[in-house]
Design a protein around this motif. Structure first.
Motif, PDB file in Angstrom:
ATOM      1  N   THR A 156      30.693  32.712  38.171  1.00  0.00           N
ATOM      2  CA  THR A 156      29.618  33.539  38.730  1.00  0.00           C
ATOM      3  C   THR A 156      30.123  34.517  39.790  1.00  0.00           C
ATOM      4  OG1 THR A 156      29.146  31.918  40.464  1.00  0.00           O
ATOM      5  CG2 THR A 156      27.931  31.681  38.395  1.00  0.00           C
ATOM      6  N   VAL A 157      31.440  34.529  40.000  1.00  0.00           N
ATOM      7  CA  VAL A 157      31.988  35.396  41.046  1.00  0.00           C
ATOM      8  C   VAL A 157      31.895  36.861  40.620  1.00  0.00           C
ATOM      9  CG1 VAL A 157      34.111  36.049  42.247  1.00  0.00           C
ATOM     10  CG2 VAL A 157      33.529  33.635  41.963  1.00  0.00           C
ATOM     11  N   GLU A 158      31.301  37.684  41.481  1.00  0.00           N
ATOM     12  CA  GLU A 158      31.198  39.118  41.202  1.00  0.00           C
ATOM     13  C   GLU A 158      31.936  39.906  42.271  1.00  0.00           C
ATOM     14  OE1 GLU A 158      27.050  39.940  41.120  1.00  0.00           O
ATOM     15  OE2 GLU A 158      26.739  38.936  39.188  1.00  0.00           O
ATOM     16  N   LEU A 159      32.409  41.079  41.923  1.00  0.00           N
ATOM     17  CA  LEU A 159      33.078  41.941  42.899  1.00  0.00           C
ATOM     18  C   LEU A 159      32.100  42.992  43.397  1.00  0.00           C
ATOM     19  CD1 LEU A 159      36.530  42.464  41.139  1.00  0.00           C
ATOM     20  CD2 LEU A 159      35.866  40.704  42.789  1.00  0.00           C
ATOM     21  N   THR A 160      32.023  43.168  44.688  1.00  0.00           N
ATOM     22  CA  THR A 160      31.076  44.132  45.262  1.00  0.00           C
ATOM     23  C   THR A 160      31.765  45.211  46.088  1.00  0.00           C
ATOM     24  OG1 THR A 160      30.788  42.837  47.300  1.00  0.00           O
ATOM     25  CG2 THR A 160      29.335  42.301  45.456  1.00  0.00           C
TER      26      THR A 160
END
Lengths: 348, 348
Positions: B25-29
């Motif tokens: 579930t890790v997203e880059l922002t």
């Protein structure tokens, strides 16, 4: 355990004293290292380049056994293993942070040994030590390394860039670190049964060094640059050739053909594997810790690598539907399966 | 230990399976995060900015006690402690790597809790998780965090920039984390003697949270930018106010006057310290783990901070020969000495 060296109790120094003592000879050599140890954070300047970051945790009795790993080699290897990840992106490693957690059973001289090994690796590879953390540990030795590097955007080699028709290449030779480990484990058992028997590693220097003192392949990155080759994909061989090939194939959504007869093996690896009743090919496929570079290049670059003794073309990339296959010496086709080193499964 | 949660054996997943499960579930922002988890190294782009790097190692029974630290809080705190170092440079934290080493006594759900806490902290502070390492541990839980941030060169606040005449300032209030720890230790002892007695932390939420769930002061960095203040020096309060003041004075080669009556204390910290027979001022000076920001500003900036409830002016910087002194409430002058938390001395 440390009977043969002088002992200074680390409690006498305290945390800040210990850090100061260990880092007093650290110098910065990279232009990008603006500020190293001594503030809340290090300050780096990668103007015009992409920054690369990788990190590894090394834990006693999981990743190393102090009964046969010299402390200086441990510090050296901890750095190499981590730099290898930066080179595997086709980048230049420029800085590391190096953290140690250790119980009070370790005297100062033991920490100095670890640190010295780390600094030798840094110096050899032109990498600056810019920070870290030093702490007591309730049990066991813990080393955590983060490496930082840089690359021009167009030079970065991801795992995902392999294309159908590309050649599959690997540097150096494989399986040696695993066979070296078998040798060290055997001598450890003999020693545990009879401490008067000296370890018999005569003539086995190469594979013992492959295990205890691996070298990250910066020279291969430099060679590729010199040959004007940008790999379409790359990964370092830490878990075994099979596992790494599958990483590239899965990330790139391609298949591959690997030729067993092309897998580079050192004669000592081959002979010692045989002595242990092991299949040398399996040692290369599943052994791991070789820290060689596995990469793909366009077919058009074949002429550039064909005369290079340190690079072997071991297969080629296919369409995904063709699967990931190894053609054995006898001509049989096997599906490539990852049976690489797995810290959790080893412990179960 | 984990009787109240479902248990999945991590051995079933294996290392790659575990990493995939935890990071799915890790997203880059962050604009600077070009590539996160999934290759040999992460790829970042800090074009036009300096890169800041800091790292911390957290070890079971040294930095935390699982008998009273909830796992989610542990993951959260591990991130906060590290981000705090980036803010202490007057930088913006943008990425972290998060590594865990843990023994097979931990079920998957326990690791998920730690990870969830880490990701909540990342989300709250707008920080991307870009890598890490997950490994078995022979003994105990190990967490290693490296944080990465950026700043314009002219905004970076080193420890070494304090000038004679500068005002010494601190954010928030001090000593609460230490007093909270005393409370938790007392309840642990009572529990160990009689497991049927429930911990009595009624009405002590603030100081318990200061210990278990500290917040890195990004808001103070934002406030300083809003007030158009660039601190001449800055450090975060991890080891206690006295130790941090000495770090700034030594790095800047200056002295200081600190006024005891100006040290900000929360009423609950004050009262609870008294209940324990502790001097509240000593808790602030030597307690540590408050993760407030200690900084110096030019006198000309006094008007900008004087109305700010969250910033206290606690003294001023002097010439080096004047020493590093605290003026007590009764008017006595004391030399400031570091008696901060020391992982090695604690263990001896």
């Amino acid at each position: 355990m440390f009977d043969n060296i002088d002992k200074t109790d680390i409690n006498e120094l305290g945390e800040f004293g210990l850090i100061k003592h260990l880092t007093q000879t650290v110098e910065l050599t990279q232009e990008s290292s603006n500020k190293g140890i001594g503030d809340d954070a290090a300050v780096l300047d990668f103007s015009g380049y992409k920054t690369l970051i990788s990190t590894d945790l090394l834990l006693e009795n999981i990743h190393f056994d102090l009964r046969y790993v010299p402390l200086k080699h441990l510090g050296y290897k901890a750095v190499q293993v981590n730099l290898s990840d930066i080179y595997a992106m086709n980048g230049i490693a420029s800085q590391i942070t190096f953290s140690i957690g250790l119980s009070s059973k370790f005297p100062l001289e033991a920490i100095e040994e670890i640190y010295e090994g780390a600094l030798i690796a840094c110096k050899k590879y032109g990498v600056d030590l810019i920070g870290g953390d030093t702490s007591a540990s309730a049990q066991g030795l813990v080393i955590s390394v983060t490496s930082i590097g840089y690359a021009k955007e167009e030079k970065i080699a991801y795992r995902s860039g392999a294309q159908e028709g590309d050649l599959l290449c690997v540097s150096g030779d494989l399986g040696g670190a695993y066979v070296g480990l078998q040798l060290l484990e055997r001598e450890k058992q003999i020693y545990l049964e009879n401490p008067n028997i000296q370890p018999d590693l005569e003539g086995k220097d190469y594979i013992v060094e492959r295990q205890l003192k691996p070298e990250a392949r910066k020279d291969v990155i430099d060679l590729l640059a010199h040959l004007d080759i940008t790999p379409t994909s790359m990964i370092d061989v830490s878990d075994g050739l099979a596992s790494e090939i599958l990483h590239i194939c899965n990330a790139s959504n391609v298949g591959c053909k690997l030729y067993e007869e092309k897998i580079p093996l050192d004669p000592m690896t081959y002979e010692t594997a045989r002595e242990f009743g092991l299949d040398p090919t399996v040692c290369a496929l599943s052994g791991g810790e070789d820290y060689e570079l596995l990469f793909t290049i366009p077919q058009a670059d074949y002429d550039k690598v064909k005369g290079q003794l340190d690079i072997s073309v071991i297969g080629y990339i296919t369409e995904p539907a063709a699967g990931k296959e190894m053609i054995s010496k006898s001509g049989h086709v096997h599906e490539i399966k990852a049976q690489g080193w797995n810290a959790f499964k080893n412990k179960s």
